[in-house]
Scaffold this active site. Structure first.
Site, short mmCIF file in Angstrom:
data_model
loop_
_atom_site.label_atom_id
_atom_site.label_comp_id
_atom_site.label_asym_id
_atom_site.label_seq_id
_atom_site.Cartn_x
_atom_site.Cartn_y
_atom_site.Cartn_z
N HIS A 66 0.83 -1.20 0.00
CA HIS A 66 0.00 0.00 0.00
C HIS A 66 0.87 1.25 0.00
O HIS A 66 2.06 1.20 0.30
CB HIS A 66 -0.92 0.02 1.21
CG HIS A 66 -0.19 0.04 2.53
ND1 HIS A 66 0.31 -1.11 3.10
CD2 HIS A 66 0.14 1.05 3.37
CE1 HIS A 66 0.90 -0.80 4.25
NE2 HIS A 66 0.82 0.50 4.43
N CYS A 198 1.96 3.93 11.83
CA CYS A 198 2.93 3.51 10.83
C CYS A 198 3.25 4.69 9.92
O CYS A 198 2.56 5.71 9.97
CB CYS A 198 2.41 2.32 10.03
SG CYS A 198 0.97 2.67 9.00
#
Length: 703
Positions: A66, A198
Site C-alpha cells: 500500500h 505507521c
C-alpha cells in the site's frame, strides 16, 4: 464509494510472478488497465518505497502492499488470489491473498476511513476465509463493500457475504463463528491503553489496533487504542490513560503527545508485532503492570494536569513553543558554528562591508576561488589565519554558509510552531510569517525578529487550524490543503503582521535608539548604559531590541576607528560581552543541573558553549522560546551585570563580532574575561533558581 473496488480490479487464482516485486507491478498494471491510475510508474515506485520501510506480509497468508501516491486520483483497491503463493515477508510463510491499497496523496478523511475499515477487516479470520471461498469477482466486491459498510447485505447478497456476515456478527458478540455469544462485563477488569502508528498511516496502523483489541478480548482485558493514522486521530481521554495499568506503543514513527502516558509501564515495538503476535504483547503488558522494575514512559504528569483531567494550558503552550524550537535548533547550531569558524579562519574583518557596501565574505565568494585566492591585504583581512589567502577564502565560504543557515532560524521557528498547532496545514503559512518577521525591513518597515516569529507562528497555526475545521463540499476537499488553507492563512496572518505589529514596534525602536545616544554622550551614566545595553541584548536574542543595541555599538565603532580609548569602543565591548552571556549562562545551567531541562534543551546546551563563545546570542533562543517566563529574566540579569562591569572596568573592543576569537582586538583583556565570567554565573544561577521553584521541563515531549 461503491467504486472503491470493482470487478475490473479483482483477479482470482492467478499467477502474477514468483516474487513480490513482480506481484506489485502486476497489481499496479491492473489499476492502470482499469483506468484508475494517472501514473502507473509512480504508483509502483511509491508502493515499493513503502515496502522498503517494512514488509507488508501478514500472518494468515495475507499481503497488503500500500501507499499514498500521486499516481492515483481516487482511492483504489486491487484484490488478487495468488496461485502460486508469493513471499511478502510474513513470518508464517507466503501469501495467497493480496490487496493493493492505493490512496491519493491528498485524499480526504472519508476515503481514508474506508481504507482503515478494510485494514481492520483483514485481521478477522471470517473475512479472509470468505475471500478464499468466493467463486466470482462479484462475490469479492460484495464482501469488501459489506465490510466497508458501503452496501447493505440483503437476500440477494452472495452466499460468501452472508456467511461472512454471520461469522463476523458472532465474533463481535464475543463467540466463535457459529457459536453462542457470552456477554462479559468490564467491572473489575484491568485495562490497557495503546497507540498504533505507521509511516503511511493507512493499513498497519489500524490492523495493529484491531489485533490488539481482539487479543485483549481473549485475555478478558479492556483496552483503548489510539490510532495515529492518516484518517485522523481521536486522542485517548486523560481519565482513560490514568486508569490503565500499562501502555502499548506499536509504532514505526514517533508517538504524538507521548508525555500523556508518563510513568506508565510500557511495551514498545514496531507496528507489525501486534499483527503477528498481539496475544504475547497483551500478556507482556499485564506482566509489566505488576513489575515495579518494568520499563516506564519517561517523565511525570503534572499535578495541574491530573486535576484538570488533561493537558493544562501552560503546558500546552510550552509544548507548542518547544516543538518550534526543536526544529530550529539545527539551524542555530550549524549556522552559529559555521560563522564562528569563518571568524577563526578569516578574522573578524570578514563580517565588515567593503567600500562599495558589498559584504567582504560575499565579495570573496563571488570573485575568488581556490585557484584565485583573495589578497588579504587589499581586502583588509589583517587577522586572517597566518595571513593566508587560502584560509581567508575558506573562512569566507564558511561565513556565507553560516549566515545563510541563520536566515532560516526565525522562519523554521514560526513554521514548526504553526505545525504544532495545526499539523501540516500550518507549516507553509508559518514559514511565511517567520520570513516576514525578518524581511519587513526590505519593504521599508521595521523587522520584528524572534518575537515576531513566535507571534506569527502562533497566529498562522491557529488560523490554519480554524480553516481546517470548516465544513466544505466534497469537491472542494482536495483543494483545501493545497490552495485554500495556505492562501487564506497567509493572507490573514500576513495582514496582521504588517498592519498591526510592524509600525508600532518601529516607533519603539526609534525612541530607544535616541535614548541610547543621549546616554553614551554622558560619562556619568556609562555603567547604567552598560546595564541597559545588556538588558537589550538578552531580551530578544537577535530580535529588534538586540539589533538596536548592536547597531548602536557598531555604528559608534566605525566612528571611533582611529581612537585609542573612545567611549564607542567601550560600548562595543559591553554589547559583545552581554551578547555572549545568554548562551553561555544557559550552557552552564544545563551542565550543573541537567535534570531541570528537557532532552532537546540539554542537547542545545552543548552547542551553546561554542555559540556563546562566538557571540552568537541566538544560541539562547531554544531555551527562551520553551520557557520564556523563567529564562528571559535570568539571562537579562546576567547580561545586565556583564554589561555594567565591562563599562566599569573600561574594557574596549575594536571588532564588531567574533567573541573569544577576537581577543586580540580587546583592550583590558582581564576585565573582558571577568565581566563575561560573572555575567555567565549570574545568568546560570538565576535560571537554576527559577526552574527549581516550578515544574521541570524534562518531561515535555514534542509534536
Amino acid at each position: 464509494m461503491s467504486d472503491l473496488i470493482t470487478t475490473d480490479l479483482v483477479r482470482l487464482d492467478v499467477d502474477l510472478g514468483s516474487d513480490k516485486l513482480n506481484v506489485i507491478r502486476a497489481l499496479a498494471d491492473v489499476v492502470g488497465s482499469a483506468g484508475r491510475a494517472t501514473d502507473t510508474a509512480q504508483l509502483v515506485e511509491d508502493v515499493l518505497a513503502r515496502e522498503a520501510t517494512s514488509s507488508t506480509g501478514l500472518p494468515g497468508g495475507i499481503a497488503i502492499p500500500h501507499c499514498r501516491t500521486a499516481g492515483v486520483e481516487e482511492p483504489t483497491l486491487v484484490f488478487a488470489r495468488l496461485s502460486p503463493k508469493v513471499d511478502f515477508g510474513s513470518k508464517d510463510g507466503p501469501a495467497d491473498l493480496a490487496f493493493l491499497i492505493a490512496a491519493p496523496a491528498g485524499g480526504d478523511a472519508t476515503h481514508l476511513q474506508l481504507l482503515t475499515k478494510l485494514a481492520r477487516a483483514l485481521v478477522k479470520p471470517a473475512f479472509t476465509d470468505s475471500l478464499r471461498a468466493a467463486e466470482t469477482p462479484q462475490e469479492i466486491v460484495g464482501l469488501v463493500e459489506h465490510e466497508l459498510g458501503v452496501t447493505p447485505v440483503g437476500a440477494s447478497a452472495p452466499a460468501a457475504t452472508k456467511a461472512a456476515t454471520a461469522a463476523t456478527t458472532a465474533e463481535a458478540a464475543g463467540a466463535p463463528a457459529g457459536g453462542t455469544a457470552t456477554a462479559t462485563t468490564s467491572g473489575g477488569r484491568r485495562s490497557l491503553v495503546a497507540v498504533t502508528a505507521c509511516p503511511t498511516g493507512i493499513a498497519h496502523t489500524y490492523m495493529a489496533a484491531e489485533a490488539l483489541e481482539a487479543a485483549a478480548a481473549r485475555a478478558d482485558v479492556d483496552i483503548s487504542v489510539e490510532t495515529q493514522g492518516s484518517a485522523g486521530s481521536t486522542p485517548l481521554h486523560f481519565n482513560t490513560i490514568a486508569a490503565a495499568s500499562a501502555v502499548i506503543f506499536a509504532v514505526d514513527v514517533g508517538v504524538r503527545d507521548r508525555h500523556r502516558f508518563a510513568g506508565k509501564p510500557v511495551v514498545s515495538s514496531g507496528v507489525k508485532r501486534p499483527i503477528d503476535d498481539a496475544d504475547a504483547m497483551i500478556a507482556e503488558a499485564l506482566r509489566y503492570a505488576d513489575d515495579p522494575h518494568a520499563p516506564k514512559v519517561e517523565g511525570t504528569v503534572s499535578a495541574a494536569e491530573e486535576s484538570a483531567g488533561g493537558e493544562n494550558w501552560g503546558h500546552h503552550v510550552r509544548r507548542i513553543l518547544m516543538t518550534g524550537v526543536s526544529y530550529m535548533i539545527p539551524f542555530v547550531a550549524a549556522g552559529g558554528l559555521l560563522i564562528a569558524l569563518g571568524f577563526l579562519f578569516a578574522g573578524y574583518e570578514i563580517a565588515l562591508p567593503q567600500s562599495d557596501g558589498t559584504g567582504t565574505a560575499n565579495a570573496i565568494v563571488v570573485h575568488n576561488n581556490l585557484f584565485n585566492l583573495p589578497d588579504t591585504s587589499s581586502l583588509g583581512l589583517d587577522h586572517a589565519l597566518f595571513g593566508s589567502g587560502f584560509f581567508a577564502y575558506i573562512g569566507a565560504v564558511l561565513f556565507v554558509l553560516g549566515a545563510t543557515a541563520f536566515k532560516f532560524l526565525v522562519p523554521a521557528l514560526a513554521g514548526y510552531i504553526a505545525f504544532a498547532i495545526a499539523d501540516r496545514p500550518g507549516i507553509a503559512p508559518g514559514f511565511v510569517m517567520g520570513a516576514l518577521a525578518v524581511d519587513l525591513a526590505g519593504f521599508g518597515l521595521p523587522q520584528t525578529g524572534f518575537l515576531g516569529g513566535i507571534v506569527g507562528g502562533v497566529l498562522a497555526g491557529f488560523v490554519a487550524l480554524w480553516i481546517t475545521r470548516w465544513k466544505v463540499s466534497t469537491w472542494a476537499r482536495g483543494l483545501m490543503p493545497v490552495l485554500v488553507i495556505p492562501l487564506l492563512t497567509t493572507l490573514i496572518s500576513g495582514i496582521f503582521m504588517v498592519v498591526v505589529l510592524s509600525k508600532p514596534l518601529g516607533k519603539l525602536m526609534d525612541e530607544l535608539t535616541k535614548g541610547l545616544n543621549n546616554m553614551s554622550n554622558n560619562s556619568s551614566l556609562s555603567i547604567l548604559l552598560g546595564v541597559i545595553l545588556g538588558l537589550m541584548m538578552a531580551f530578544d536574542m537577535g530580535g529588534p531590541l538586540n539589533k538596536v543595541a548592536y547597531a548602536f555599538a557598531t555604528t559608534g565603532l566605525a566612528a571611533a576607528a582611529t581612537a585609542t580609548d573612545a567611549p564607542q569602543l567601550k560600548v562595543m565591548a559591553a554589547v559583545m560581552i552581554a551578547g555572549m552571556v545568554p548562551p553561555l549562562g544557559l550552557a552552564l545551567a544545563t551542565t550543573v543541573r541537567p535534570g531541570l531541562f528537557s532532552l532537546p534543551e540539554r542537547e542545545s546546551g552543548k552547542a551553546a558553549w561554542a555559540l556563546g563563545a562566538s557571540f552568537i546570542t541566538e544560541g539562547a533562543i531554544p531555551f527562551a522560546a520553551a520557557d520564556p517566563l523563567r529564562v528571559v529574566p535570568s539571562i537579562m540579569a546576567g547580561s545586565a551585570v556583564a554589561g555594567g562591569l565591562a563599562m566599569a572596568m573600561d574594557v574596549t573592543l575594536r571588532a564588531p563580532h567574533g567573541g573569544i576569537f577576537v581577543l586580540f582586538a580587546v583592550g583590558h583583556t582581564f576585565g573582558f574575561l571577568i565581566a563575561l565570567a560573572v555575567g555567565t554565573i549570574v545568568a546560570a544561577a538565576c535560571v537554576v533558581a527559577l526552574k527549581s521553584m516550578g515544574e521541570s521541563d524534562a518531561d515535555l515531549e514534542l509534536v
